[in-house]
Design an enzyme around this catalytic site. Sequence first.
Site, PDB file in Angstrom:
ATOM      1  N   TYR A 129      30.597  72.005  89.995  1.00  0.00           N
ATOM      2  CA  TYR A 129      32.063  71.593  90.341  1.00  0.00           C
ATOM      3  C   TYR A 129      33.132  71.402  89.125  1.00  0.00           C
ATOM      4  CZ  TYR A 129      35.354  69.014  93.276  1.00  0.00           C
ATOM      5  OH  TYR A 129      36.438  68.649  94.010  1.00  0.00           O
ATOM      6  N   LYS A 156      39.299  65.652  89.318  1.00  0.00           N
ATOM      7  CA  LYS A 156      39.428  64.513  90.343  1.00  0.00           C
ATOM      8  C   LYS A 156      39.250  63.037  89.848  1.00  0.00           C
ATOM      9  CE  LYS A 156      39.821  67.123  94.261  1.00  0.00           C
ATOM     10  NZ  LYS A 156      41.085  67.403  94.641  1.00  0.00           N
TER      11      LYS A 156
HETATM   12  N1  LIG Z   1      36.875  71.506 101.006  1.00  0.00           N
HETATM   13  C1  LIG Z   1      36.022  70.280 100.490  1.00  0.00           C
HETATM   14  O1  LIG Z   1      34.799  70.215 100.497  1.00  0.00           O
HETATM   15  C2  LIG Z   1      36.701  69.147  99.782  1.00  0.00           C
HETATM   16  C3  LIG Z   1      35.990  67.914  99.509  1.00  0.00           C
HETATM   17  C4  LIG Z   1      36.808  67.184  99.021  1.00  0.00           C
HETATM   18  C5  LIG Z   1      38.154  67.287  98.542  1.00  0.00           C
HETATM   19  N2  LIG Z   1      38.667  68.349  98.984  1.00  0.00           N
HETATM   20  C6  LIG Z   1      40.059  68.459  98.414  1.00  0.00           C
HETATM   21  O2  LIG Z   1      40.763  68.538  99.618  1.00  0.00           O
HETATM   22  C7  LIG Z   1      42.036  69.263  99.296  1.00  0.00           C
HETATM   23  C8  LIG Z   1      42.436  70.295 100.149  1.00  0.00           C
HETATM   24  O3  LIG Z   1      41.600  71.607  99.973  1.00  0.00           O
HETATM   25  P1  LIG Z   1      40.918  72.432 101.035  1.00  0.00           P
HETATM   26  O4  LIG Z   1      39.438  72.134 100.836  1.00  0.00           O
HETATM   27  O5  LIG Z   1      41.403  71.987 102.313  1.00  0.00           O
HETATM   28  O6  LIG Z   1      41.242  73.781 100.637  1.00  0.00           O
HETATM   29  P2  LIG Z   1      42.366  74.719 100.975  1.00  0.00           P
HETATM   30  O7  LIG Z   1      42.203  75.862 100.149  1.00  0.00           O
HETATM   31  O8  LIG Z   1      42.697  74.979 102.595  1.00  0.00           O
HETATM   32  O9  LIG Z   1      43.550  74.018 100.515  1.00  0.00           O
HETATM   33  C9  LIG Z   1      44.138  73.822  99.277  1.00  0.00           C
HETATM   34  C10 LIG Z   1      45.554  73.959  99.076  1.00  0.00           C
HETATM   35  O10 LIG Z   1      46.046  73.708  97.937  1.00  0.00           O
HETATM   36  C11 LIG Z   1      47.435  74.683  97.767  1.00  0.00           C
HETATM   37  N3  LIG Z   1      47.597  74.562  96.224  1.00  0.00           N
HETATM   38  C12 LIG Z   1      46.813  75.292  95.153  1.00  0.00           C
HETATM   39  N4  LIG Z   1      47.728  75.215  94.434  1.00  0.00           N
HETATM   40  C13 LIG Z   1      49.130  75.012  94.613  1.00  0.00           C
HETATM   41  C14 LIG Z   1      50.368  74.773  93.862  1.00  0.00           C
HETATM   42  N5  LIG Z   1      50.437  75.254  92.814  1.00  0.00           N
HETATM   43  N6  LIG Z   1      51.347  74.355  94.711  1.00  0.00           N
HETATM   44  C15 LIG Z   1      51.360  73.989  96.118  1.00  0.00           C
HETATM   45  N7  LIG Z   1      50.242  74.008  96.700  1.00  0.00           N
HETATM   46  C16 LIG Z   1      48.880  74.558  95.929  1.00  0.00           C
HETATM   47  C17 LIG Z   1      46.903  75.753  98.550  1.00  0.00           C
HETATM   48  O11 LIG Z   1      48.076  76.662  98.900  1.00  0.00           O
HETATM   49  C18 LIG Z   1      46.189  75.263  99.666  1.00  0.00           C
HETATM   50  O12 LIG Z   1      46.930  75.155 100.837  1.00  0.00           O
HETATM   51  C19 LIG Z   1      42.016  69.579  97.514  1.00  0.00           C
HETATM   52  O13 LIG Z   1      42.422  68.484  96.901  1.00  0.00           O
HETATM   53  C20 LIG Z   1      40.461  69.684  97.402  1.00  0.00           C
HETATM   54  O14 LIG Z   1      40.037  69.601  96.095  1.00  0.00           O
HETATM   55  C21 LIG Z   1      37.914  69.464  99.489  1.00  0.00           C
END
Ligand SMILES: NC(=O)c1ccc[n+]([C@@H]2O[C@H](COP(=O)([O-])OP(=O)(O)OC[C@H]3O[C@@H](n4cnc5c(N)ncnc54)[C@H](O)[C@@H]3O)[C@@H](O)[C@H]2O)c1
Length: 254
Positions: free
Chosen positions: A156, A163
């Site tokens: 990670y 985070k």
């Molecule tokens: N998937 C998991 O296991 C998980 C677990 C805990 C937290 N998260 C967090 O959830 C959030 C959403 O991620 P996800 O897993 O749904 O993936 P995802 O790839 O679907 O979403 C990530 C989003 O970030 C956007 N992004 C990246 N750079 C950007 C920028 N410069 N300007 C605007 N938007 C931007 C992307 O366009 C995308 O829509 C993130 O913060 C991720 O760290 C994910």
Amino acid sequence: MQLEGILSEKTIVIMGVANKNSIAWGCTKAIMDQGAKVVLTYQNDRIKKSLNKIVDDSIALVECDVSEDANIEKAFKQIKDKFGKVDGIIHAIAFADKETLEGGVLNTKKEGYNLAQDVSAYSLIAVSRYGAEIMNEKGSIVTLTYFGSTRAIPNYNMMGIAKASLESSVRYLASDLGDRHIRVNAISAGAIKTLAVTGIKHHRDLLKESQSRTVDGENVSTSEVGNVAAFLVSDMATGVTGDVIYVDKGVHLI
Ligand SMILES: NC(=O)c1ccc[n+]([C@@H]2O[C@H](COP(=O)([O-])OP(=O)(O)OC[C@H]3O[C@@H](n4cnc5c(N)ncnc54)[C@H](O)[C@@H]3O)[C@@H](O)[C@H]2O)c1
């Protein structure tokens, strides 16, 4: 037609839907199911094309690449001009480049560190600043985090550091915005297969390990995360601020 629910009459901005697997899309559906009007922001034209495949005319789209403050300021101005004041914001955005993510923390270079912090953590501060300006009282801001912030989760890496910074920002922002009756919280979601996760080296192992540690052996879903997001942006959660709510089926406990 808007549905009756705990978010009737509310307008919620959701940032970070890339496709139907995104956590932000789970939030969008849950929040609409509770009667809210939603506005989605998207990073660029490529993401807009992807969104056009899953949204209908009831969902407004506004461009916002969060890597520049000016874009965030402009997006919230556009939202205010078109839709009036808002009641909540979901910030579901993170990014680190491949070399930084895969190289291990020891090898992280300044540019990679700054980029990950900028997009994944600082952006919440800028979004809160400009978002709060167009927010009604009892507004609520929710971001997405992962428990790699407090533990050294294999691979990670830099995202864990970002985070940790994001979660700390949640506490300070909650304090700064308290007198405006605006709340700020994070949801710490369990591992879910999304586009962002596929950027993590050996992500299949991460997902499998995480699944094996949930209380029921099943990974949490985007709709389960979305339901908690809907609660947090509702008036039912006016007593909750500056907190990290785990929606990971117990992975962080066991
Ligand atoms: N998937 C998991 O296991 C998980 C677990 C805990 C937290 N998260 C967090 O959830 C959030 C959403 O991620 P996800 O897993 O749904 O993936 P995802 O790839 O679907 O979403 C990530 C989003 O970030 C956007 N992004 C990246 N750079 C950007 C920028 N410069 N300007 C605007 N938007 C931007 C992307 O366009 C995308 O829509 C993130 O913060 C991720 O760290 C994910």
